[in-house]
Design an enzyme around this catalytic site. Structure first.
Site, PDB file in Angstrom:
ATOM      1  N   ARG A 289      29.776  18.011  -1.979  1.00 25.96           N
ATOM      2  CA  ARG A 289      30.445  19.220  -1.530  1.00 25.96           C
ATOM      3  C   ARG A 289      29.518  20.392  -1.857  1.00 25.96           C
ATOM      4  NH1 ARG A 289      34.303  16.195  -4.377  1.00 25.96           N
ATOM      5  NH2 ARG A 289      36.065  15.468  -3.118  1.00 25.96           N
TER       6      ARG A 289
ATOM      7  N   LYS B 132      35.564  17.415  -7.539  1.00 24.88           N
ATOM      8  CA  LYS B 132      36.894  17.993  -7.408  1.00 24.88           C
ATOM      9  C   LYS B 132      37.859  17.315  -8.366  1.00 24.88           C
ATOM     10  CE  LYS B 132      40.033  19.291  -3.641  1.00 24.88           C
ATOM     11  NZ  LYS B 132      40.280  19.139  -2.191  1.00 24.88           N
TER      12      LYS B 132
ATOM     13  N   HIS C 161      29.735  21.099   4.933  1.00 21.30           N
ATOM     14  CA  HIS C 161      30.524  19.868   4.803  1.00 21.30           C
ATOM     15  C   HIS C 161      30.104  18.825   5.832  1.00 21.30           C
ATOM     16  CE1 HIS C 161      33.724  18.604   2.158  1.00 21.30           C
ATOM     17  NE2 HIS C 161      34.304  17.953   3.130  1.00 21.30           N
TER      18      HIS C 161
ATOM     19  N   ARG D 229      28.023  16.234   4.188  1.00 17.16           N
ATOM     20  CA  ARG D 229      28.834  15.263   3.439  1.00 17.16           C
ATOM     21  C   ARG D 229      29.428  14.233   4.395  1.00 17.16           C
ATOM     22  NH1 ARG D 229      31.809  14.537  -1.350  1.00 17.16           N
ATOM     23  NH2 ARG D 229      34.016  14.055  -1.111  1.00 17.16           N
TER      24      ARG D 229
ATOM     25  N   HIS E  45      36.217  10.312  -3.817  1.00 18.82           N
ATOM     26  CA  HIS E  45      37.586  10.553  -3.379  1.00 18.82           C
ATOM     27  C   HIS E  45      38.582   9.977  -4.377  1.00 18.82           C
ATOM     28  CE1 HIS E  45      36.550  11.110   1.161  1.00 18.82           C
ATOM     29  NE2 HIS E  45      36.393  12.210   0.465  1.00 18.82           N
TER      30      HIS E  45
ATOM     31  N   TYR F  46      36.847   8.542   8.353  1.00 10.79           N
ATOM     32  CA  TYR F  46      35.550   8.083   8.848  1.00 10.79           C
ATOM     33  C   TYR F  46      35.690   6.805   9.679  1.00 10.79           C
ATOM     34  CZ  TYR F  46      34.120  11.517   5.438  1.00 10.79           C
ATOM     35  OH  TYR F  46      33.982  12.683   4.736  1.00 10.79           O
TER      36      TYR F  46
END
Length: 332
Positions: A160, A185, A258, A261, A284, A293
Site C-alpha cells: 500500500r 493495515k 494502488h 498493488r 489481507h 482478483y
C-alpha cells in the site's frame, strides 16, 4: 448549553484514537481529513468559522447534505462516501460516553444508511506495461534511482502507498537473504523475500541516500524529508506518462499507487494459482478481500471451464412445417 466542536474533536483525534484505540497514524489522518471536509462545508453553510462550530450544528440534515456534496460536487464514489460517514459515526460513538446530551443526536446520525457500492474489476498492469513503467525512471539521476527503487519495491511486495512511504531503514534486511518487514493495515506484520532485481535497485538507492538525513524513512523527497503519499502519487503519474510513450496501452489506463498493488496480486495469482498465497503476500486479514482478483483473472475461469465436461447435445430431427399452416402464418 451548546458544546464546542473543536475541543471534543481534538480529544477524539489526539487522545482517544491514539491512546485508547491505538489505531494507526494513517487512520487518524483519514479521520482528520474527513472532519476537515465536514467542518469546512458546515462553516460555509452556517456562515461561520470552523473553530466556532458547535456539536449541535452537526445534525442529520447537515451531515446528509455533506454526504451528497461529496458525491455531486467532489465526485467521490459511494465507497469514499461510506468511509466518511464511518469516521463521523465513530466520533459520535465517542461522544456518547462523554456527553449524555448528544445521545439522541448520535442515534439519529447512526441511522444514516451506508450506500451500497458496486464491485468493479480491479485495474492492473500486465507484464509488458509493468516493465515499461519500471524502466521509465532515469537511472543516471539521483531522483531516477530513488523512483526506480520505489516502483520496484511497491510492485514486488504489493505495498500500500502508506506502507511504502512509511518504510524505515531498519525494515530492510539484506543478509542472510534480502527481506522486507512490513507493518500493514491494522498493525498486521508480514515479512517478504525480495527479488534479485528489487534488491539491486534498493542497494543503488541506499548507496546515494543522504546519510545525514534527519528522518529514518527509507525514501526521501527533494528536501531530504520523508516521502509523502501525495508525493509518490505525483512521481508515479509522471513516470506513467513517460512509459505511455513507449507502451501506448497505458494511455487508456488510470494508474494509481494502488494499481501497483493490484498488479502484484494478479501476477502472483497467475504464478501460483493459489489465492491463499496472494492473501498472505498482500497481508489481507480476510480471504474474502482477495477474491476480487479471481473475478479479474480470465485464466482461472478458463481452467475451470476446461476441467468441466460440457453437457452433451441431443441430436434432433428437422421437421418441415405444413404448407397450409405456413401460408396462414404468413397472412397474419
Amino acid at each position: 448549553m451548546m458544546t464546542n466542536l473543536a475541543f471534543q474533536l481534538s480529544a477524539f483525534l489526539q487522545e482517544y484514537l491514539t491512546n485508547e484505540r491505538r489505531v494507526s497514524q494513517h487512520t487518524i489522518d483519514a479521520y482528520a481529513y474527513t472532519f476537515q471536509l465536514l467542518t469546512t462545508f458546515a462553516a460555509t453553510i452556517l456562515k461561520t468559522q470552523p473553530s466556532k462550530l458547535m456539536i449541535e450544528n452537526l445534525d442529520v440534515t447537515l451531515i446528509v447534505d455533506f454526504l451528497n456534496h461529496l458525491e455531486t460536487t467532489r465526485g467521490n464514489s459511494p465507497r469514499t462516501r461510506n468511509a466518511r460517514i464511518a469516521a463521523i459515526k465513530a466520533f459520535f460513538r465517542f461522544l456518547e460516553y462523554r456527553l449524555v446530551a448528544c445521545l439522541d443526536q448520535s442515534r439519529r446520525i447512526h441511522s444514516i444508511p451506508i450506500k451500497k457500492a458496486g464491485h468493479k474489476l480491479v485495474d492492473y498492469l500486465n507484464k509488458i506495461e509493468m516493465q515499461a513503467l519500471l524502466d521509465a525512471p532515469d537511472p543516471q539521476t539521483h531522483s531516477g534511482i530513488r523512483d526506480r527503487a520505489m516502483l520496484h519495491l511497491c510492485f514486488a511486495a504489493g505495498l500500500r502507498v502508506s506502507e511504502l512511504v512509511g518504510l524505515t531503514l531498519n525494515q530492510i534486511v539484506f543478509q542472510p537473504s534480502a527481506t522486507i518487514h512490513i507493518i500493514g493495515k491494522g498493525r498486521r506484520e508480514r515479512i517478504l523475500p525480495l527479488w534479485k532485481e528489487t534488491t539491486t535497485v534498493l542497494r543503488a538507492w541506499l548507496a546515494i541516500r543522504p546519510s545525514n538525513a534527519a528522518v529514518p524513512e527509507l525514501f526521501l523527497n527533494a528536501q531530504d524529508s520523508c516521502m509523502t503519499r501525495s508525493g509518490f502519487k505525483y512521481i508515479l503519474s509522471k513516470h506513467v506518462k513517460t512509459a505511455a510513450l513507449k507502451q501506448v496501452t497505458l494511455q487508456e489506463k488510470r494508474v494509481s499507487p494502488h494499481s501497483l498493488r493490484h498488479s502484484c496480486a494478479m501476477h502472483t495469482l497467475k504464478a501460483t494459482h493459489d489465492i491463499r498465497k496472494v492473501s498472505l503476500w498482500l497481508g489481507h486479514a480476510d480471504l474474502k478481500s482477495t477474491e476480487i482478483y479471481l473475478r479479474a483473472d480470465p485464466d482461472e475461469k478458463l481452467e475451470t471451464l476446461m476441467a468441466t465436461t460440457p453437457p452433451s447435445l441431443k441430436r434432433g430431427k428437422f421437421k418441415a412445417p405444413d404448407k397450409l399452416i405456413q401460408m396462414l402464418k404468413a397472412r397474419k
